[in-house]
Design an enzyme around this catalytic site. Structure first.
Site, PDB file in Angstrom:
ATOM      1  N   THR A   1      12.213  26.645   9.144  1.00 20.43           N
ATOM      2  CA  THR A   1      12.346  25.208   9.422  1.00 20.43           C
ATOM      3  C   THR A   1      12.209  24.351   8.179  1.00 20.43           C
ATOM      4  O   THR A   1      12.871  23.320   8.054  1.00 20.43           O
ATOM      5  CB  THR A   1      11.261  24.796  10.456  1.00 20.43           C
ATOM      6  OG1 THR A   1      11.538  25.480  11.669  1.00 20.43           O
ATOM      7  CG2 THR A   1      11.261  23.311  10.721  1.00 20.43           C
TER       8      THR A   1
ATOM      9  N   ASP B   1      16.366  32.191  10.235  1.00 20.08           N
ATOM     10  CA  ASP B   1      15.344  31.733  11.160  1.00 20.08           C
ATOM     11  C   ASP B   1      14.419  32.941  11.262  1.00 20.08           C
ATOM     12  O   ASP B   1      14.891  34.073  11.508  1.00 20.08           O
ATOM     13  CB  ASP B   1      15.980  31.410  12.525  1.00 20.08           C
ATOM     14  CG  ASP B   1      14.967  30.823  13.496  1.00 20.08           C
ATOM     15  OD1 ASP B   1      13.914  31.442  13.687  1.00 20.08           O
ATOM     16  OD2 ASP B   1      15.248  29.754  14.050  1.00 20.08           O
ATOM     17  N   SER B   2      13.136  32.762  11.069  1.00 22.01           N
ATOM     18  CA  SER B   2      12.270  33.946  10.951  1.00 22.01           C
ATOM     19  C   SER B   2      12.189  34.734  12.260  1.00 22.01           C
ATOM     20  O   SER B   2      11.651  35.848  12.278  1.00 22.01           O
ATOM     21  CB  SER B   2      10.882  33.579  10.449  1.00 22.01           C
ATOM     22  OG  SER B   2      10.100  33.024  11.469  1.00 22.01           O
TER      23      SER B   2
ATOM     24  N   THR C   1       8.061  29.756  10.497  1.00 19.02           N
ATOM     25  CA  THR C   1       6.697  29.957  11.014  1.00 19.02           C
ATOM     26  C   THR C   1       6.618  30.961  12.167  1.00 19.02           C
ATOM     27  O   THR C   1       5.555  31.515  12.422  1.00 19.02           O
ATOM     28  CB  THR C   1       6.090  28.620  11.506  1.00 19.02           C
ATOM     29  OG1 THR C   1       6.845  28.132  12.616  1.00 19.02           O
ATOM     30  CG2 THR C   1       6.047  27.595  10.392  1.00 19.02           C
ATOM     31  N   ASP C   2       7.745  31.198  12.858  1.00 17.68           N
ATOM     32  CA  ASP C   2       7.646  32.026  14.072  1.00 17.68           C
ATOM     33  C   ASP C   2       7.089  33.417  13.800  1.00 17.68           C
ATOM     34  O   ASP C   2       6.297  33.945  14.589  1.00 17.68           O
ATOM     35  CB  ASP C   2       9.008  32.123  14.763  1.00 17.68           C
ATOM     36  CG  ASP C   2       9.354  30.836  15.510  1.00 17.68           C
ATOM     37  OD1 ASP C   2       8.440  30.029  15.760  1.00 17.68           O
ATOM     38  OD2 ASP C   2      10.538  30.639  15.832  1.00 17.68           O
TER      39      ASP C   2
ATOM     40  N   CYS D   1      -7.734  39.836  24.167  1.00 15.84           N
ATOM     41  CA  CYS D   1      -8.505  38.586  24.156  1.00 15.84           C
ATOM     42  C   CYS D   1      -8.439  37.974  22.759  1.00 15.84           C
ATOM     43  O   CYS D   1      -8.774  38.652  21.773  1.00 15.84           O
ATOM     44  CB  CYS D   1      -9.980  38.861  24.478  1.00 15.84           C
ATOM     45  SG  CYS D   1     -10.238  39.453  26.140  1.00 15.84           S
TER      46      CYS D   1
HETATM   47  N1  ASP Z   1      12.222  29.203  14.259  1.00 21.86           N
HETATM   48  C1  ASP Z   1      11.694  28.732  12.987  1.00 21.86           C
HETATM   49  C2  ASP Z   1      11.513  29.948  12.087  1.00 21.86           C
HETATM   50  O1  ASP Z   1      10.624  30.701  12.324  1.00 21.86           O
HETATM   51  C3  ASP Z   1      10.410  28.020  13.206  1.00 21.86           C
HETATM   52  C4  ASP Z   1       9.753  27.475  11.955  1.00 21.86           C
HETATM   53  O2  ASP Z   1      10.089  27.787  10.847  1.00 21.86           O
HETATM   54  O3  ASP Z   1       8.805  26.670  12.114  1.00 21.86           O
HETATM   55  O4  ASP Z   1      12.251  30.137  11.162  1.00 21.86           O
END
Ligand code: ASP
Length: 329
Positions: free
Chosen positions: A15, A59-60, A93-94, A266
């Site tokens: 992103t 896109d990760s 981030t994914d 958990c």
């Molecule tokens: N879908 C995006 C990714 O992982 C989400 C992000 O980067 O925040 O590339």
């Protein structure tokens, strides 16, 4: 810890550098120019850096073990051949927590800081966290970060093998789960576990236990050729121990050389098989405890150990020891 003089920036997509398309946000090139312009216009002091795109930008959500290995290769080449003294990795981030964990194990012994960052909103969007995260990571590197893999996000520097993404809707997306850290630290790592070791892809699977899980489900997964199975057990490491058929399937797989590891499902839990008879019986099927490791760290560690060609018994031995702070303080 010394300040950085010669930084290597590796941009993998995510992103942070995405642009809007008809299908939604998608990875975009040209981020180096945007980054240099931002740093110049913001008057932010930044270390000298070389910027590289890892193609194709992703896109990760599309990351696989092949990209973990490609990132490792780029980083090792930049440090060993290119003489860089620190690395900043820009990543979606994914699956950032998985890549951070994987690199923690794939770069063991590499004597430079590797800091990953990304963003929840693209650079240039109103109120985006992209530049604060990127500039914060640069500032941290400039003031000195310990060798090893770290995540810089939302104002904090976190251990690369302990982070998890817990939120998809807020800037504080990453957390170090409050899991009990215990276990013996490996005192000397064999060369085979160091960053110079080549890994091959490994057939791994993760399976959460749930009421109603059948022996046939697990058998079908194992029949797909799985070499390592990470079971997300209940609580302190329990499972359906009354299901003799299920235990027999696990035992047979273990005897065939499949590595079976257990984490707790958990968020604030850790595995301690002996607390309940239901846990002890599961352990007797050949499961090795991941203690308080996260799913990301346990999966990445199985990859690093099995992918290095270690025999199952050696994988289990090293899995149980702390290699870089993933399971012990
Ligand atoms: N879908 C995006 C990714 O992982 C989400 C992000 O980067 O925040 O590339």
């Amino acid at each position: 810890m010394s300040a950085v003089n010669n930084l290597f920036v590796l941009y993998t997509g995510g992103t942070i550098g995405m642009l809007q398309t008809a299908q939604g946000l998608a990875p975009a090139g040209g981020f180096e120019t945007r980054m240099r312009e931002h740093l110049a216009s913001a008057g932010k002091p930044a270390p000298q850096f070389v910027f590289q795109e890892m193609l194709p930008l992703l896109d990760s959500a599309n990351m696989t073990q092949a990209q973990w290995l490609a990132m490792r290769d780029e980083i090792v080449a930049a440090v060993v051949e290119g003489g860089h003294d620190a690395v900043l990795l820009l990543h979606g981030t994914d699956t950032l927590a998985y890549s951070a964990a994987a690199l923690s194990f794939l770069l063991l012994g590499l004597d430079v800081p590797v800091v990953l960052t990304g963003a929840m909103l693209p650079a240039g969007c109103d109120g985006s966290d992209a530049w604060p995260n990127l500039c914060g990571a640069l500032a941290a590197l400039q003031s000195g970060v310990e060798p090893g893999v770290h995540l810089y996000f939302n104002g904090g520097l976190m251990h690369g093998a302990r982070v998890s993404k817990l939120r998809s809707d807020a800037f504080d997306a990453f957390t170090v789960l409050p899991r009990q850290r215990s276990g013996e630290r490996a005192d000397a790592l064999p060369a085979l576990l160091g960053f110079n070791t080549r890994r091959v892809p490994v057939n791994l699977a993760v399976l959460p236990l749930f009421p109603g899980l059948q022996a046939g489900h697990v058998q079908a997964l194992l029949d797909s050729g799985v070499q390592g199975l990470l079971l997300e057990c209940y609580g302190s490491g329990t499972g359906p121990s009354d299901n003799a058929e299920l235990l027999a399937v696990l035992k047979a797989a273990h005897q065939r050389g499949v590595v079976l590891a257990a984490i707790s499902q958990c968020p604030a839990g850790h595995v301690e098989f002996g607390v309940y008879a239901a846990g002890s019986q599961l352990a007797a099927s050949g499961l090795v405890s991941a203690g308080g490791m996260t799913r990301e760290a346990a999966l990445a560690k199985l990859f690093a150990l099995i992918g290095a060609g270690l025999a199952p018994a050696d994988v289990e031995r090293w899995f149980a020891l702390d290699l870089c702070g993933e399971r012990a303080e």
